[in-house]
Design an enzyme around this catalytic site. Structure first.
Site, PDB file in Angstrom:
ATOM      1  N   GLU A  37       0.717  -1.290  -0.083  1.00  0.00           N
ATOM      2  CA  GLU A  37      -0.116  -0.041  -0.101  1.00  0.00           C
ATOM      3  C   GLU A  37       0.935   1.253   0.007  1.00  0.00           C
ATOM      4  OE1 GLU A  37      -2.691  -0.408   3.263  1.00  0.00           O
ATOM      5  OE2 GLU A  37      -3.468  -2.310   2.549  1.00  0.00           O
TER       6      GLU A  37
ATOM      7  N   GLU B  98      -6.832 -10.596  -0.747  1.00  0.00           N
ATOM      8  CA  GLU B  98      -7.214 -10.347   0.462  1.00  0.00           C
ATOM      9  C   GLU B  98      -8.816 -10.383   0.167  1.00  0.00           C
ATOM     10  OE1 GLU B  98      -5.769  -6.959   2.519  1.00  0.00           O
ATOM     11  OE2 GLU B  98      -3.882  -7.358   2.154  1.00  0.00           O
TER      12      GLU B  98
ATOM     13  N   ASN C 257       1.942  -5.364  -2.799  1.00  0.00           N
ATOM     14  CA  ASN C 257       0.567  -5.679  -2.541  1.00  0.00           C
ATOM     15  C   ASN C 257      -0.368  -4.237  -2.545  1.00  0.00           C
ATOM     16  OD1 ASN C 257      -1.735  -7.640  -1.949  1.00  0.00           O
ATOM     17  ND2 ASN C 257      -1.314  -6.853   0.101  1.00  0.00           N
TER      18      ASN C 257
ATOM     19  N   ASP D 235     -12.742 -10.209  -0.028  1.00  0.00           N
ATOM     20  CA  ASP D 235     -13.778 -10.491   0.835  1.00  0.00           C
ATOM     21  C   ASP D 235     -14.814  -9.286   0.126  1.00  0.00           C
ATOM     22  OD1 ASP D 235     -12.811  -7.808   1.595  1.00  0.00           O
ATOM     23  OD2 ASP D 235     -12.398  -8.386   3.636  1.00  0.00           O
TER      24      ASP D 235
ATOM     25  N   HIS E 149     -11.008  -5.855  -1.867  1.00  0.00           N
ATOM     26  CA  HIS E 149     -12.168  -5.709  -0.890  1.00  0.00           C
ATOM     27  C   HIS E 149     -13.326  -4.947  -1.481  1.00  0.00           C
ATOM     28  CE1 HIS E 149      -9.185  -6.873   2.192  1.00  0.00           C
ATOM     29  NE2 HIS E 149      -8.211  -6.217   1.971  1.00  0.00           N
TER      30      HIS E 149
END
Length: 456
Positions: free
Chosen positions: A170, A278, A213, A280, A249
């Site tokens: 990030e 990641e 990432n 979701d 996300h």
């Protein structure tokens, strides 16, 4: 332990000839299988085994604090082939004070994952968040030394055990600027800190894949364009980067973008793997299921999309628990999204996950032996019910080296090989198949240790 090319003695060469004959026979047998039969052999009734049939992993974030919960562990072990420590490898957890490293919680996750034959993703080495206060108080020279020491120490502790590392996390701003995010590293070390981190990481563990990432980079936008330009520059100059992670996300306000697959593909075209790291998706029912299916379909359509990690096992422990974003509810019941993912992966749906009683056994035989090496064979035998796939682990004594394998697809964690079927996963009740390997002894004649066979 990964395959290398070495000069072999005549006896070892003879072993390779025998191995080559077996491999040729296996490929010949595979060539005459109808496409429908191959697909049937790959189909499976868990996320991990279905993904393996597609040449990919399916993983989850794991919290050490939940490893004493039976339902959590049962779901984790049954469904997933990759694990990412959720918080246990972040800087505040691993180096709370300068030079004081603590690996206990992370070791719990890594040890459990490897005992189950899972790969491990390392998360994360350099990130602006979850930093202990001492890091931000350092001057530039001390910060550079601390960053490189942190990378070397953490990667050194897990050397040979990690499939992929999120080296830098990030580092770019949200919004339309495409600029770097303010952080101690960016503000004091400048744009070069990312390159330096990757070069340090490559030297620390040359076998691990090194990833950048980030989130909100899932579609083509200013932020993903900035990451793309960085990766393109790195590849052109030989800066070591192997993969890019897309966090994934999503919710109704930030849905799966229409150009998600195209965005993954353009990064893959730069010569890096892409991973969904990641995932979701907030929601429920059909809408959530359809979104999950789209993500999986996009990954399968991109050859260099090597795997998917969902960010947690169960809704009740999700960082977005109120949005019920995962594949299992708070009671570990599979949701419609689970069925959609399994179907998208080509797996066998229609029943409760883990409700079957299929079993298998794995037995070892040394099939050839010479002074400097040997050939070994593992026989997989189905129990009283048919199986769609199987997995087992083989642990080799150090300093032995595996030179070749056949009839199985291996992944490695140190000296532990996790073997999954290359084409021979589907077995009738009581039927057997086998896979083999050639080993250079390097002074050790010890037999490998075979782990439990897991059927699905």
């Amino acid at each position: 332990m990964r395959m290398t090319l070495l000069r072999l003695s005549r006896a070892a060469t003879a072993g390779f000839v025998a191995a080559a004959a077996l491999m040729a026979a296996a490929h010949s047998a595979e060539a005459v299988r109808a496409p429908e039969a191959v697909r049937a052999a790959q189909a499976a009734d868990s996320l991990g085994s279905a993904a393996a049939g597609q040449g990919r992993y399916f993983g989850t974030a794991v919290a050490a604090s939940h490893l004493d919960e039976a339902d959590y562990v049962a779901t984790l072990d049954r469904e997933f082939t990759s694990a990412t420590p959720e918080n246990e490898m972040k800087w505040d957890a691993t180096e709370p004070s300068r030079g004081n490293f603590t690996f206990g919680a992370a070791d719990q996750v890594v040890d459990h994952a490897r005992s189950q034959g899972m790969d491990v993703r390392g998360h994360t080495l350099v990130w602006h968040s979850q930093l202990p206060s001492w890091v931000g108080s350092l001057g530039a020279a001390d910060l550079r030394a601390a960053m490189n020491n942190h990378i070397n120490s953490v990667m050194g502790h897990y050397k040979g055990q990690i499939h992929s590392w999120d080296v830098v996390n990030e580092a770019f701003q949200d919004g339309g600027s495409g600029a770097r995010r303010s952080s101690p590293f960016q503000d004091k070390l400048g744009n070069g800190f990312i390159e330096e981190a990757f070069r340090t990481a490559r030297a620390a563990d040359p076998a691990a894949k090194l990833c950048y990432n980030d989130y909100n980079t899932d579609g083509v936008n200013a932020k993903s364009n900035a990451v793309y330009d960085m990766v393109k520059d790195f590849k052109s100059r030989g800066v070591p980067i192997d993969c890019v992670g897309f966090q994934g996300h999503f919710n109704s306000a930030s849905p799966v973008p229409s150009d998600f697959q195209a965005n993954l593909q353009r990064f893959a075209d730069l010569g890096v793997d892409v991973q969904i790291t990641e995932l979701d998706i907030e929601g429920s029912g059909t809408a959530q299921a359809n979104s999950y299916s789209r993500v999986v379909g996009a990954c399968l359509a991109v050859d260099r999309c090597t795997g998917i990690t969902v960010w947690g096992v169960t809704d009740k422990y999700s960082w977005r628990s109120s949005g019920t974003p995962l594949l299992f509810d708070g009671n570990y019941q599979a949701k419609p999204a689970y069925d959609a993912v399994l179907t998208a992966l080509g797996g066998d749906g229609g029943g409760e996950p883990g409700s079957g009683t299929a079993t298998c056994t794995a037995t070892y035989t040394r099939t050839a032996d010479w002074s400097s090496g040997y050939n070994g064979q593992i026989t997989i035998t189905a129990g009283s019910e048919p199986i769609g796939s199987w997995t087992t682990t083989v642990t080799f004594a150090s300093p032995q080296q595996v030179q070749a394998t056949w009839n199985a697809t291996p992944t490695w964690g140190g000296n532990v090989m996790t073997a999954r079927p290359s084409w021979n996963g589907s077995l009738a009740a009581g039927a057997s198949t086998s896979f083999g390997f050639t080993v250079t002894k390097n002074g050790s004649d010890a037999a490998p240790t075979v782990g439990a066979c897991t059927a699905s």
